[in-house]
Scaffold this motif. Structure first.
Motif, mmCIF file in Angstrom:
data_model
loop_
_atom_site.group_PDB
_atom_site.id
_atom_site.type_symbol
_atom_site.label_atom_id
_atom_site.label_comp_id
_atom_site.label_asym_id
_atom_site.label_seq_id
_atom_site.Cartn_x
_atom_site.Cartn_y
_atom_site.Cartn_z
ATOM 1 N N CYS A 44 3.768 124.377 24.893
ATOM 2 C CA CYS A 44 3.086 123.393 25.727
ATOM 3 C C CYS A 44 2.457 122.348 24.825
ATOM 4 N N VAL A 48 -1.575 122.883 31.418
ATOM 5 C CA VAL A 48 -1.933 123.490 32.704
ATOM 6 C C VAL A 48 -0.677 123.711 33.547
ATOM 7 N N GLU A 49 0.189 122.713 33.608
ATOM 8 C CA GLU A 49 1.427 122.830 34.387
ATOM 9 C C GLU A 49 2.328 123.931 33.827
ATOM 10 N N ASN A 54 0.811 127.355 34.785
ATOM 11 C CA ASN A 54 0.939 127.610 36.219
ATOM 12 C C ASN A 54 2.396 127.783 36.665
ATOM 13 N N TYR A 106 -9.824 125.308 28.395
ATOM 14 C CA TYR A 106 -9.560 124.211 29.334
ATOM 15 C C TYR A 106 -8.530 124.643 30.387
ATOM 16 N N VAL A 107 -7.476 125.312 29.936
ATOM 17 C CA VAL A 107 -6.429 125.784 30.852
ATOM 18 C C VAL A 107 -6.965 126.889 31.758
ATOM 19 N N ARG A 163 -8.500 126.053 34.923
ATOM 20 C CA ARG A 163 -7.639 125.346 35.872
ATOM 21 C C ARG A 163 -6.451 126.187 36.336
ATOM 22 N N THR A 164 -6.570 127.497 36.179
ATOM 23 C CA THR A 164 -5.511 128.396 36.631
ATOM 24 C C THR A 164 -6.118 129.692 37.142
#
Length: 304
Positions: free
Chosen positions: A127, A133-134, A137, A155-156, A159-160
């Motif tokens: 990544c 994040v994408e 996920n 950070y990730v 957001r998951t």
């Protein structure tokens, strides 16, 4: 040799070698100016695949040259400064990662592109800060081992819904940006927006008006009506910001926000690289095959 003559000679050799110059936003301003493409890690990875040149001169650190060599095996990839390594990439090793995988057998390994080819080969997918994040996920797994940056991992994780197991690594340049630095700059420039890279500490990101990859920060600053920005990343990005938004003001978060490795490549080294076809980046076939699978999976993930 004067800079004008250096640039003239570089351009001549580029044509002769059918070469293209790729540079990261953190490289020296004069290096960015002679590059055919300037970008962040994701953009440079994609550009390495798109290029039809025979030779890629990669103005960045070692892991970037490796990625280009893996993704473009039919091209000769040159690194003008072979000793330009990434301290964060050096914070994770294959033996340690294998032990972590044994501890979490159901987890998939996501490696930040700021890692060696050997680490990418031990990973399921790579990544960048633009798509982390994408990528996470998109995976069919509830547990993720994230290497080597614990700040990007945090950070990730925020957001998951997946469990993110961070590796204890960090980017020294971003990690030494402190909350106090931000508060001081906000007091000095009260009208400025604070834009930050997700490699920064969580307490720094809490103060950000916008968090993004280097390219994401440029697009935000360019498109926003605001005229002043505090830049929470390596200060080489300010050159790119001023090119895209010359009428706006950008303030470096700290005089210490400078990556010595990214500044090792200069025009003299780019010229020497083209003249002598040095230093060629090589990756062993076994590692190349497995690392390419992780990079290809990353490039297949849709962002935005």
């Amino acid at each position: 040799m004067q800079q004008v003559e250096l640039i003239k000679r570089i351009k001549e050799l580029k044509l002769k070698r059918n070469a293209v110059i790729l540079a990261h936003y953190y490289s020296r301003p004069e290096v960015q100016d002679i590059a055919d493409f300037v970008g962040d890690s994701l953009g440079l990875s994609q550009e390495a695949v798109r290029q039809s040149a025979d030779v890629i001169v990669f103005c960045g650190v070692h892991f970037m040259g490796e990625s280009a060599a893996i993704l473009s095996p039919d091209k000769t990839v040159l690194l003008p400064e072979i000793d330009a390594t990434c301290p964060m990439a050096d914070m994770v090793n294959v033996e340690g990662l294998k032990k972590e995988k044994e501890k979490h057998p159901d987890a998939l390994v996501v490696s930040y592109v700021n890692s060696s080819a050997a680490i990418k080969a031990e990973s399921y997918i790579c990544c960048t800060s633009a798509n982390a994040v994408e990528v996470v996920n998109s995976l069919d797994a509830n547990e993720i081992i994230f290497v080597p940056d614990k700040n990007l991992a945090a950070y990730v994780a925020a957001r998951t819904d997946k469990k993110v197991i961070p590796w204890e690594g960090h980017c020294p340049t971003h990690h030494q940006i402190l909350r106090e630095d931000v508060l001081k700059m906000k007091e000095k420039h009260p009208e400025a927006r604070f834009i930050a890279h997700p490699e920064c500490r969580p307490e720094v990101l809490e103060l950000a008006d916008y968090i993004a990859s280097t390219r994401g920060m440029i697009m935000y600053a360019k498109n926003l009506p605001a005229q002043e920005f505090i830049v929470g990343t390596e200060c080489g990005l300010i050159h790119g910001l001023l090119k895209e938004a010359p009428s706006k003001k950008f303030y470096c978060i700290s005089e210490f926000a400078c990556c010595p490795s990214m500044k090792m490549v200069n025009l003299e080294k780019v010229l020497a690289s083209l003249e002598k076809m040095q230093k060629v980046v090589t990756v062993s076939e076994d590692i190349k095959v497995r690392a390419k699978q992780a990079l290809d999976r990353m490039l297949a993930v849709k962002v935005g």
